[in-house]
Design an enzyme around this catalytic site. Sequence first.
Site, PDB file in Angstrom:
ATOM      1  N   CYS A   1      -1.098   6.053   9.780  1.00 41.21           N
ATOM      2  CA  CYS A   1       0.119   5.380  10.251  1.00 41.21           C
ATOM      3  C   CYS A   1      -0.227   4.090  10.966  1.00 41.21           C
ATOM      4  O   CYS A   1      -1.103   4.065  11.819  1.00 41.21           O
ATOM      5  CB  CYS A   1       0.861   6.239  11.268  1.00 41.21           C
ATOM      6  SG  CYS A   1       1.290   7.839  10.657  1.00 41.21           S
TER       7      CYS A   1
ATOM      8  N   CYS B   1       3.427   8.687   0.775  1.00 40.02           N
ATOM      9  CA  CYS B   1       3.954   7.806   1.823  1.00 40.02           C
ATOM     10  C   CYS B   1       4.200   6.446   1.168  1.00 40.02           C
ATOM     11  O   CYS B   1       3.268   5.791   0.693  1.00 40.02           O
ATOM     12  CB  CYS B   1       2.933   7.712   2.956  1.00 40.02           C
ATOM     13  SG  CYS B   1       3.456   6.598   4.269  1.00 40.02           S
TER      14      CYS B   1
ATOM     15  N   GLU C   1       0.838  -1.190   0.000  1.00 36.94           N
ATOM     16  CA  GLU C   1       0.000   0.000   0.000  1.00 36.94           C
ATOM     17  C   GLU C   1       0.877   1.246   0.000  1.00 36.94           C
ATOM     18  O   GLU C   1       1.951   1.263   0.599  1.00 36.94           O
ATOM     19  CB  GLU C   1      -0.928  -0.012   1.220  1.00 36.94           C
ATOM     20  CG  GLU C   1      -1.919  -1.163   1.127  1.00 36.94           C
ATOM     21  CD  GLU C   1      -2.974  -1.171   2.214  1.00 36.94           C
ATOM     22  OE1 GLU C   1      -4.101  -1.609   1.909  1.00 36.94           O
ATOM     23  OE2 GLU C   1      -2.703  -0.757   3.354  1.00 36.94           O
TER      24      GLU C   1
ATOM     25  N   CYS D   1       6.428  -4.055  15.855  1.00 36.58           N
ATOM     26  CA  CYS D   1       6.028  -3.091  16.884  1.00 36.58           C
ATOM     27  C   CYS D   1       4.604  -3.435  17.340  1.00 36.58           C
ATOM     28  O   CYS D   1       3.736  -3.719  16.501  1.00 36.58           O
ATOM     29  CB  CYS D   1       6.096  -1.663  16.362  1.00 36.58           C
ATOM     30  SG  CYS D   1       7.780  -1.204  15.882  1.00 36.58           S
TER      31      CYS D   1
ATOM     32  N   CYS E   1       6.660  -6.310   7.408  1.00 35.87           N
ATOM     33  CA  CYS E   1       7.741  -5.706   8.187  1.00 35.87           C
ATOM     34  C   CYS E   1       8.157  -6.696   9.264  1.00 35.87           C
ATOM     35  O   CYS E   1       7.313  -7.397   9.826  1.00 35.87           O
ATOM     36  CB  CYS E   1       7.253  -4.414   8.846  1.00 35.87           C
ATOM     37  SG  CYS E   1       8.549  -3.508   9.738  1.00 35.87           S
TER      38      CYS E   1
HETATM   39  N1  SAH Z   1       9.547   1.294  10.085  1.00 35.03           N
HETATM   40  C1  SAH Z   1       9.598   2.734  10.072  1.00 35.03           C
HETATM   41  C2  SAH Z   1       8.476   3.342   9.223  1.00 35.03           C
HETATM   42  C3  SAH Z   1       7.105   2.941   9.680  1.00 35.03           C
HETATM   43  S1  SAH Z   1       5.717   3.791   9.933  1.00 35.03           S
HETATM   44  C4  SAH Z   1       9.506   3.256  11.483  1.00 35.03           C
HETATM   45  O1  SAH Z   1       9.189   2.486  12.392  1.00 35.03           O
HETATM   46  O2  SAH Z   1       9.779   4.427  11.705  1.00 35.03           O
HETATM   47  C5  SAH Z   1       5.808   5.406  10.367  1.00 35.03           C
HETATM   48  C6  SAH Z   1       5.364   5.710  11.816  1.00 35.03           C
HETATM   49  O3  SAH Z   1       4.034   5.261  12.145  1.00 35.03           O
HETATM   50  C7  SAH Z   1       6.295   5.063  12.827  1.00 35.03           C
HETATM   51  O4  SAH Z   1       6.713   6.019  13.754  1.00 35.03           O
HETATM   52  C8  SAH Z   1       5.386   4.035  13.446  1.00 35.03           C
HETATM   53  O5  SAH Z   1       5.827   3.672  14.716  1.00 35.03           O
HETATM   54  C9  SAH Z   1       4.058   4.742  13.448  1.00 35.03           C
HETATM   55  N2  SAH Z   1       2.932   3.852  13.727  1.00 35.03           N
HETATM   56  C10 SAH Z   1       2.870   2.515  13.571  1.00 35.03           C
HETATM   57  N3  SAH Z   1       1.665   2.038  13.967  1.00 35.03           N
HETATM   58  C11 SAH Z   1       0.945   3.105  14.371  1.00 35.03           C
HETATM   59  C12 SAH Z   1      -0.387   3.269  14.855  1.00 35.03           C
HETATM   60  N4  SAH Z   1      -1.206   2.229  14.988  1.00 35.03           N
HETATM   61  N5  SAH Z   1      -0.792   4.499  15.159  1.00 35.03           N
HETATM   62  C13 SAH Z   1       0.031   5.565  14.993  1.00 35.03           C
HETATM   63  N6  SAH Z   1       1.276   5.474  14.522  1.00 35.03           N
HETATM   64  C14 SAH Z   1       1.736   4.257  14.221  1.00 35.03           C
END
Ligand code: SAH
Length: 359
Positions: free
Chosen positions: A337, A107, A94, A118, A114
Site C-alpha cells: 500500500c 488490487c 501498476e 496524502c 492521484c
Molecule cells: N485513494 C484510495 C485508495 C488508495 S490506497 C484511498 O485513499 O483509500 C489504499 C490504502 O493504502 C489507503 O488507505 C491509503 O491511505 C493506504 N496507504 C497509502 N500510502 C501508504 C503507505 N505508505 N503505507 C501504508 N498504507 C498506505
Amino acid sequence: MSPEPHDLAELDPAELEALLQTSGSERFHARQIYRWIYRYGVTDFGRMTDLSRRLRARLEAEFVINTPRVVSDELSIDGTRKFALELGDGRRIESVFIPDTPSMTFCISTQVGCAMACGFCLTGKMGLVRNLTAGEIAGQVRVLAAATNLLEHSFNIVLMGMGEPLHNYEHTMKALRMLNSEHGFAMSPRRVTLSTVGIIPGLERLAHEALMPNLAVSLHATTDAQRTALVPPNKRYPLAAILEACRRFPLKKRSRITFEYVMLDAVNDAPEDARRLVKLLSGIKAKVNLIPLNPAPGIPYSRPSDARVDQFAQILADRYITVSVRKSRGRDIRAACGQLIVEGGSKKTAAQQMALLLR
Ligand code: SAH
C-alpha cells in the site's frame, strides 16, 4: 484521454448490444464477444470461432479491443505479484495480485497518479496524470486474471491501487458494470471493495448504486487538524461530515464499513488516538484495518513498532471494535500500500492538484 470510439473494451454489455445493432448485426453477438474477451481472454476477432467468418472480418476491419500491456511482472518472496501495465497512450500504471488472503485478490488502479496528495503515500507524490477509462480499469482485471490463470476462478477486487476511485466516479462504476456482466466475469459487487479518502458527493452517489461495492474509508487521523495535515482533502470534507455520510450509508445485513488507519510512528499511534477513534466510530457498523506504514524514500514518516500497533489494536478490541492489522505484502518489490508509483508523473504543484480535486 477519451477512449477510441471503436474500442470494444470500453463498452458495457448494453452499449455493445446497441453498437452491434446500429451497425447492422444481431444484438446477441454481444454476449458471445463479451464471453471471448472476459471469460476466455481472447481479444483477437479471428479466434472468436462461434462468430461467422463474415462477422469476424467485419469486426476486425471496424473495431479494436485494447488491452493494457504487461511491461513488467515482479514476484515477491511472499507470492505477491506486481504488474506494470502500459496503456494505449504509453502511460503506465501498476496493479497487484495478492494470493491467498485467503481469497485471491487483485488490487486495481483507477487513475494514473492521484490528486489526493496524502503525505505518506508515494502515488500521491506523482500528482494526478489522468483518469483511467472504464476499459482500462476492467482491462487490468482481464490482464491479471489471465496472467494468474484465474480466468475461470473467483477472485476479489480491491480498488486500492493508484488513484482515488471516487475522483473518477463514472469510469469506476462503469468498470464494475462491465465486470458484473453475466457473460463475462459475473463478478458480484460483494467481491469488490472500493477504498476512498471520503469524497462526500461520491459517497452519496455510491449510496444509491445498484451495484454497490463494499466500502472502505481511509481515515488515518482522529482530529481535523491532524487529518488535514495527512490527507489534504479533509479540508473540504472534514471528519464529522465523512462519518455522517457513513452513518447514512446503506449497509447490507452483516456488512460493515472498513476504516483504514495508516499508523505513523509518534504521529497518530498513541493510546489517545485509539480512544478518540472509538468515539468517532460510535453508531457506525465499523471495522478497523490498521496499516502500519510502508516506508519509502521521500516519505517523512516511519513505521511504529509492533508493540505500539498491538497496543492500539487492543484498545479498539477492548471496546468491541473488530480490528485487524494489514500484513504488508510485496514490500520487497514495492507492491505494498502506498508504494505504487511509475515514472512520468505530472509536474503540477500540490496547490494545482487540490484545485483539480475541488473543482
Ligand atoms: N485513494 C484510495 C485508495 C488508495 S490506497 C484511498 O485513499 O483509500 C489504499 C490504502 O493504502 C489507503 O488507505 C491509503 O491511505 C493506504 N496507504 C497509502 N500510502 C501508504 C503507505 N505508505 N503505507 C501504508 N498504507 C498506505
